[in-house]
Design a protein around this motif. Structure first.
Motif, mmCIF file in Angstrom:
data_model
loop_
_atom_site.group_PDB
_atom_site.id
_atom_site.type_symbol
_atom_site.label_atom_id
_atom_site.label_comp_id
_atom_site.label_asym_id
_atom_site.label_seq_id
_atom_site.Cartn_x
_atom_site.Cartn_y
_atom_site.Cartn_z
ATOM 1 N N GLY A 1 43.729 0.020 60.697
ATOM 2 C CA GLY A 1 44.626 -0.352 59.724
ATOM 3 C C GLY A 1 45.764 -1.192 59.979
ATOM 4 N N LEU B 1 42.838 -10.972 49.355
ATOM 5 C CA LEU B 1 43.827 -9.799 49.472
ATOM 6 C C LEU B 1 45.332 -10.272 50.222
ATOM 7 N N LEU B 2 44.797 -10.885 51.189
ATOM 8 C CA LEU B 2 45.900 -11.271 52.114
ATOM 9 C C LEU B 2 47.105 -12.119 51.306
ATOM 10 N N ILE C 1 47.545 -3.691 42.000
ATOM 11 C CA ILE C 1 46.698 -2.633 41.463
ATOM 12 C C ILE C 1 45.296 -3.321 40.996
ATOM 13 N N GLY D 1 54.090 0.723 56.713
ATOM 14 C CA GLY D 1 54.849 0.710 57.815
ATOM 15 C C GLY D 1 54.960 1.911 58.539
ATOM 16 N N GLN E 1 39.117 -10.250 51.925
ATOM 17 C CA GLN E 1 40.413 -9.717 52.630
ATOM 18 C C GLN E 1 41.123 -10.849 52.803
ATOM 19 N N ILE F 1 48.842 5.193 50.150
ATOM 20 C CA ILE F 1 47.656 5.475 49.155
ATOM 21 C C ILE F 1 46.625 4.298 49.335
ATOM 22 N N HIS F 2 46.742 3.482 50.276
ATOM 23 C CA HIS F 2 45.832 2.254 50.379
ATOM 24 C C HIS F 2 44.675 2.729 50.825
ATOM 25 N N ASP F 3 43.677 2.594 50.297
ATOM 26 C CA ASP F 3 42.139 3.208 50.692
ATOM 27 C C ASP F 3 41.102 2.283 50.845
ATOM 28 N N ILE F 4 41.231 1.023 50.432
ATOM 29 C CA ILE F 4 40.302 -0.076 50.464
ATOM 30 C C ILE F 4 39.797 -0.038 52.016
ATOM 31 N N GLY F 5 40.480 -0.464 52.744
ATOM 32 C CA GLY F 5 40.050 -0.219 54.283
ATOM 33 C C GLY F 5 39.529 0.900 54.902
ATOM 34 N N GLY G 1 51.860 9.553 52.643
ATOM 35 C CA GLY G 1 52.953 8.503 52.143
ATOM 36 C C GLY G 1 52.315 7.142 51.808
ATOM 37 N N LYS H 1 39.684 -2.650 65.390
ATOM 38 C CA LYS H 1 40.269 -3.489 64.364
ATOM 39 C C LYS H 1 39.533 -3.512 62.954
ATOM 40 N N SER I 1 43.780 6.289 59.185
ATOM 41 C CA SER I 1 43.947 5.079 58.745
ATOM 42 C C SER I 1 45.385 4.830 58.198
ATOM 43 N N GLY J 1 48.870 -10.215 48.589
ATOM 44 C CA GLY J 1 49.943 -9.565 49.282
ATOM 45 C C GLY J 1 51.059 -10.542 49.674
ATOM 46 N N VAL K 1 48.233 1.742 56.367
ATOM 47 C CA VAL K 1 48.652 0.310 55.982
ATOM 48 C C VAL K 1 50.167 0.218 55.749
HETATM 49 C C1 B12 Z 1 45.561 -3.901 47.421
HETATM 50 C C2 B12 Z 1 46.978 -3.230 47.602
HETATM 51 C C3 B12 Z 1 47.705 -2.148 46.902
HETATM 52 C C4 B12 Z 1 46.904 -1.203 46.205
HETATM 53 C C5 B12 Z 1 46.278 -0.454 47.085
HETATM 54 C C6 B12 Z 1 44.819 -0.137 46.177
HETATM 55 C C7 B12 Z 1 43.899 0.870 47.052
HETATM 56 N N1 B12 Z 1 43.086 1.529 46.334
HETATM 57 O O1 B12 Z 1 43.984 1.125 48.094
HETATM 58 C C8 B12 Z 1 48.206 -0.527 45.270
HETATM 59 C C9 B12 Z 1 48.385 -1.240 44.008
HETATM 60 C C10 B12 Z 1 47.744 0.941 45.022
HETATM 61 C C11 B12 Z 1 49.123 -0.859 46.443
HETATM 62 C C12 B12 Z 1 50.315 -0.074 46.132
HETATM 63 C C13 B12 Z 1 51.683 -0.330 47.435
HETATM 64 N N2 B12 Z 1 51.522 -1.463 48.006
HETATM 65 CO CO1 B12 Z 1 50.197 -2.502 48.637
HETATM 66 N N3 B12 Z 1 49.045 -3.709 49.071
HETATM 67 C C14 B12 Z 1 47.732 -4.103 48.527
HETATM 68 C C15 B12 Z 1 47.326 -5.412 49.462
HETATM 69 C C16 B12 Z 1 47.133 -6.567 48.506
HETATM 70 C C17 B12 Z 1 45.798 -5.239 50.119
HETATM 71 C C18 B12 Z 1 45.678 -4.058 51.063
HETATM 72 C C19 B12 Z 1 44.261 -3.887 51.503
HETATM 73 O O2 B12 Z 1 43.231 -3.120 50.695
HETATM 74 N N4 B12 Z 1 43.685 -4.857 52.089
HETATM 75 C C20 B12 Z 1 42.241 -5.112 52.657
HETATM 76 C C21 B12 Z 1 41.773 -4.202 53.552
HETATM 77 C C22 B12 Z 1 40.318 -4.063 53.704
HETATM 78 O O3 B12 Z 1 42.428 -4.176 54.736
HETATM 79 P P1 B12 Z 1 43.001 -3.248 55.514
HETATM 80 O O4 B12 Z 1 43.389 -2.032 54.857
HETATM 81 O O5 B12 Z 1 43.893 -3.759 56.940
HETATM 82 O O6 B12 Z 1 41.637 -2.398 56.417
HETATM 83 C C23 B12 Z 1 40.975 -3.266 57.183
HETATM 84 C C24 B12 Z 1 41.543 -2.945 58.801
HETATM 85 O O7 B12 Z 1 42.796 -2.717 58.718
HETATM 86 C C25 B12 Z 1 40.646 -1.875 59.190
HETATM 87 N N5 B12 Z 1 41.041 -0.403 58.892
HETATM 88 C C26 B12 Z 1 41.674 0.410 57.970
HETATM 89 N N6 B12 Z 1 41.607 1.692 57.856
HETATM 90 C C27 B12 Z 1 41.155 1.810 59.287
HETATM 91 C C28 B12 Z 1 40.797 3.260 59.833
HETATM 92 C C29 B12 Z 1 40.256 3.094 61.093
HETATM 93 C C30 B12 Z 1 40.013 4.390 61.701
HETATM 94 C C31 B12 Z 1 39.695 2.023 61.755
HETATM 95 C C32 B12 Z 1 39.191 1.880 63.082
HETATM 96 C C33 B12 Z 1 39.906 0.650 61.086
HETATM 97 C C34 B12 Z 1 40.661 0.696 60.022
HETATM 98 O O8 B12 Z 1 39.252 -1.992 58.675
HETATM 99 C C35 B12 Z 1 39.467 -2.272 57.444
HETATM 100 C C36 B12 Z 1 38.440 -3.461 57.065
HETATM 101 O O9 B12 Z 1 38.388 -4.615 58.112
HETATM 102 C C37 B12 Z 1 48.292 -5.614 50.612
HETATM 103 C C38 B12 Z 1 48.567 -6.856 51.077
HETATM 104 C C39 B12 Z 1 47.914 -7.021 52.607
HETATM 105 N N7 B12 Z 1 48.108 -8.190 53.331
HETATM 106 O O10 B12 Z 1 47.319 -6.142 53.134
HETATM 107 C C40 B12 Z 1 49.514 -4.769 49.964
HETATM 108 C C41 B12 Z 1 50.716 -3.981 50.920
HETATM 109 C C42 B12 Z 1 49.770 -3.317 51.930
HETATM 110 N N8 B12 Z 1 51.241 -3.199 49.945
HETATM 111 C C43 B12 Z 1 52.606 -3.053 50.033
HETATM 112 C C44 B12 Z 1 53.265 -2.523 49.427
HETATM 113 C C45 B12 Z 1 55.036 -2.546 49.750
HETATM 114 C C46 B12 Z 1 52.738 -1.413 48.358
HETATM 115 C C47 B12 Z 1 53.889 -0.590 47.595
HETATM 116 C C48 B12 Z 1 55.009 0.140 48.206
HETATM 117 C C49 B12 Z 1 54.203 -1.544 46.187
HETATM 118 C C50 B12 Z 1 55.259 -0.669 45.433
HETATM 119 N N9 B12 Z 1 56.320 -1.287 45.091
HETATM 120 O O11 B12 Z 1 55.048 0.527 44.791
HETATM 121 C C51 B12 Z 1 52.776 0.645 46.842
HETATM 122 C C52 B12 Z 1 52.711 1.548 47.954
HETATM 123 C C53 B12 Z 1 52.053 2.766 47.715
HETATM 124 C C54 B12 Z 1 51.966 3.717 48.883
HETATM 125 N N10 B12 Z 1 52.999 4.702 48.913
HETATM 126 O O12 B12 Z 1 51.080 3.552 49.699
HETATM 127 C C55 B12 Z 1 52.855 -3.899 51.327
HETATM 128 C C56 B12 Z 1 53.020 -3.259 52.652
HETATM 129 C C57 B12 Z 1 54.261 -3.360 53.275
HETATM 130 C C58 B12 Z 1 54.459 -2.312 54.494
HETATM 131 N N11 B12 Z 1 53.807 -3.056 55.643
HETATM 132 O O13 B12 Z 1 54.924 -1.316 54.643
HETATM 133 C C59 B12 Z 1 51.821 -5.022 51.481
HETATM 134 C C60 B12 Z 1 51.652 -5.509 52.648
HETATM 135 C C61 B12 Z 1 52.119 -6.318 50.632
HETATM 136 C C62 B12 Z 1 53.148 -6.927 50.919
HETATM 137 N N12 B12 Z 1 52.969 -8.190 51.620
HETATM 138 O O14 B12 Z 1 54.435 -6.667 50.798
HETATM 139 N N13 B12 Z 1 49.095 -1.748 47.425
#
Ligand code: B12
Length: 225
Positions: free
Chosen positions: A191, A45-46, A63, A163, A42, A113-117, A111, A209, A159, A49, A161
């Motif tokens: 998320g 990945l941060l 991607i 805004g 993570q 499609i982030h599904d890793i978390g 809206g 969290k 879930s 991002g 991610v």
């Molecule tokens: C990988 C990634 C992608 C991949 C996603 C692949 C996939 N299969 O998920 C792809 C390439 C598809 C992608 C696309 C886009 N992305 Co993107 N992406 C990322 C990236 C680098 C990592 C996200 C991630 O997976 N993190 C790791 C996981 C493990 O963390 P997490 O999701 O937070 O989940 C943890 C917790 O939050 C929690 N959690 C999550 N869900 C849930 C649910 C419950 C119930 C609970 C209790 C807990 C929980 O547990 C998890 C494990 O600890 C981030 C950067 C970042 N800093 O996050 C940008 C980021 C999220 N993306 C961003 C953007 C802008 C986009 C795009 C718009 C880019 C574009 N120009 O097209 C598109 C949007 C598509 C859409 N409509 O969703 C921005 C979002 C800005 C915002 N906040 O709105 C970010 C922050 C990058 C940035 N700094 O600009 N992205």
């Protein structure tokens, strides 16, 4: 071991799949805790991002980073059986036969499609013997209501991610309330779209969290039944 840990985060942020897989495998072989490996991934990945936000990385890099994360995850967690698929048919008997701790419905907001978390949460809940029906990504509000009526979950998990996902969460909560499903069925949100400030506006929901807190919450709901 510290050097290998640093290598995991480095390889993730540099998008070096070979080094990433080798270093994750090395940590697994050394008995490193899987939660810690996920945290290292993570952190990487941060950084991806951040570089994307600064214009240093492009969409293709995002991607690739997502695919790499999933590859690395498959090295540390065994494939979970699709228990939720049985629940999708609305079969309470199947859930009982599988001796599950409870039923969780989960999906990513419309809206988004982030599904890793979300996948991490699903995997951990299934490992902890919960039956999980996973609706996937970009799930419309109405699909949550329909699935909740058919599957009759004990907990509904949302879930998000992006805004805009927090607003979608609010809409899902409202629709579930109107359908008489909530508050009888508690809602868990998570998320990176959820902040403390935003949480208040989503409605009567619970927040976790990460996977450890999510399991704790689901267990406490089942214990209080
Ligand atoms: C990988 C990634 C992608 C991949 C996603 C692949 C996939 N299969 O998920 C792809 C390439 C598809 C992608 C696309 C886009 N992305 Co993107 N992406 C990322 C990236 C680098 C990592 C996200 C991630 O997976 N993190 C790791 C996981 C493990 O963390 P997490 O999701 O937070 O989940 C943890 C917790 O939050 C929690 N959690 C999550 N869900 C849930 C649910 C419950 C119930 C609970 C209790 C807990 C929980 O547990 C998890 C494990 O600890 C981030 C950067 C970042 N800093 O996050 C940008 C980021 C999220 N993306 C961003 C953007 C802008 C986009 C795009 C718009 C880019 C574009 N120009 O097209 C598109 C949007 C598509 C859409 N409509 O969703 C921005 C979002 C800005 C915002 N906040 O709105 C970010 C922050 C990058 C940035 N700094 O600009 N992205």
């Amino acid at each position: 071991m510290d050097e290998i840990k640093a290598q995991v985060t480095w390889a993730m942020s540099e998008l070096d799949l070979d080094v990433l897989c080798l270093s994750v495998q090395a940590l697994v072989a050394k008995g490193c805790d899987s939660t810690e490996i996920v945290e290292l991934l993570q952190q990487g990945l941060l950084e991806v991002g951040n570089r994307f936000a600064q214009g240093e990385y492009f969409l293709a890099d995002l991607i690739v980073s997502g695919m790499m994360f999933k590859s690395a995850l498959s090295l540390i967690t065994p494939e979970a059986p699709p228990v939720g698929a049985a629940g999708a048919a609305g079969s309470a008997e199947v859930a009982e036969a599988a001796n599950t701790r409870g039923r969780v419905l989960i999906g990513v907001m419309a809206g988004d499609i982030h599904d890793i978390g979300k996948d991490i949460i699903v995997q951990v809940l299934r490992t902890e013997s919960f039956d999980v029906l996973d609706l996937g990504v970009d799930v419309p509000v109405e699909a949550f209501v329909q699935a909740a009526l058919n599957y009759t979950p004990d907990i509904i998990a949302l879930s998000g991610v992006m805004g805009g996902a927090a607003l979608e969460m609010k809409l899902v909560v409202e629709a579930l309330t109107e359908a008489g499903i909530h508050p009888a069925t508690p809602i868990l949100v998570g998320g990176s779209c959820v902040s403390e400030l935003i949480l208040e506006n989503i409605g009567d929901v619970n927040y976790a969290k990460g996977p450890v807190e999510a399991v704790k919450f689901c267990v406490s709901v089942m214990e209080s039944k």
